[in-house]
Design a protein around this motif. Structure first.
Motif: not given
Length: 252
Positions: A19, A21, A43-45, A49, A111
């Motif tokens: 949570t 990031i 997560p896909n953040e 990336s 996410r």
């Protein structure tokens, strides 16, 4: 195991708060300075990336369980999450039968690409083959077990007619406690993932109806094999692969 011995691999596990990031990105950058490769679940953040793309220019990155396609990773190893969701939808439709009913989805985080893909697969099968099952809500627990239980408890208080729960992530014990506190454990179908000792017990007691297990040990082993091929310690191309899964019910 023999594979690890042949490769002379030293593996280190670093935990992250999914949570947070910014802290996760900083942790990835720090760890990458002292390791030869990363196997990541996050997560896909965009920030993550971007961080992983930068890291991947120096060392190989493998994504596991949930993919980040724009991370610069050399491979993804893990389940076909959309297929897992479709299997969960098939099971839910069969358990609820012709009467069907309303179903609640509990995710960890939208996410997390793997969670989103499971939800998509689940919804697809209900829409295609089980129109008697309606999705009432998709609740997000943020990977907080207590929050997962509270969300389910409130959902049932607001709608006692809910007949099924598809829990994509954590919080099964708290969800089971919420259902039991309402006296609904024997009329609510619960389908979830990962066969742990606690969930195995709930399966045997009839609280959970089915568990889809993706074999984390195999996933880690396959991810290490990918790195072995990358570093030319194992013959073969560097390719990702979907790992198999098993369905557990009370009788097996």
């Amino acid at each position: 195991n023999s594979l690890a011995a042949d490769l002379r691999i030293a593996c280190f596990v670093h935990h992250i708060d999914v949570t947070d990031i910014a802290a996760t990105a900083a942790k990835l950058a720090l760890v990458s300075e002292t390791h030869d490769a990363l196997i990541v679940v996050c997560p896909n953040e965009p920030l993550l990336s971007e961080t992983l793309r930068s890291i991947s220019r120096r060392i190989p990155v493998v994504t596991m369980i949930t993919d980040l396609t724009d991370s610069g990773r050399i491979a993804y190893v893990g389940p076909d999450n959309r297929q897992l969701g479709r299997v969960a939808g098939e099971l839910m439709g069969r358990f609820l039968g012709p009467p069907g009913g309303e179903v609640v989805i509990v995710l960890g985080m939208h996410r997390m690409a793997g969670h989103e893909e499971r939800e998509i697969g689940f919804r697809s099968v209900l829409r295609e083959r089980n129109p008697q099952c309606a999705i009432g809500a998709a609740l997000e627990s943020a990977e907080d077990q207590k929050r997962a239980g509270d969300l389910v408890y409130n959902a049932f208080r607001n709608n006692p007619g809910i007949n099924g729960i598809y829990n994509i992530s954590a919080g099964n014990a708290a969800i089971a406690s919420a259902i039991q506190s309402l006296g609904l454990e024997h009329r609510t179908v619960i389908i979830t993932h990962e066969i742990t000792p606690e969930r195995r017990s709930m399966l045997r007691d009839g609280i959970i109806d089915a568990i889809i297990d993706q074999n984390p040990r195999l996933e880690v082993s396959r991810a290490i094999e990918v790195l072995g091929r990358h570093f030319k310690r194992i013959e073969g191309d560097v390719l990702g692969e979907y790992t198999p899964f098993h369905i557990f019910i009370r009788e097996n």
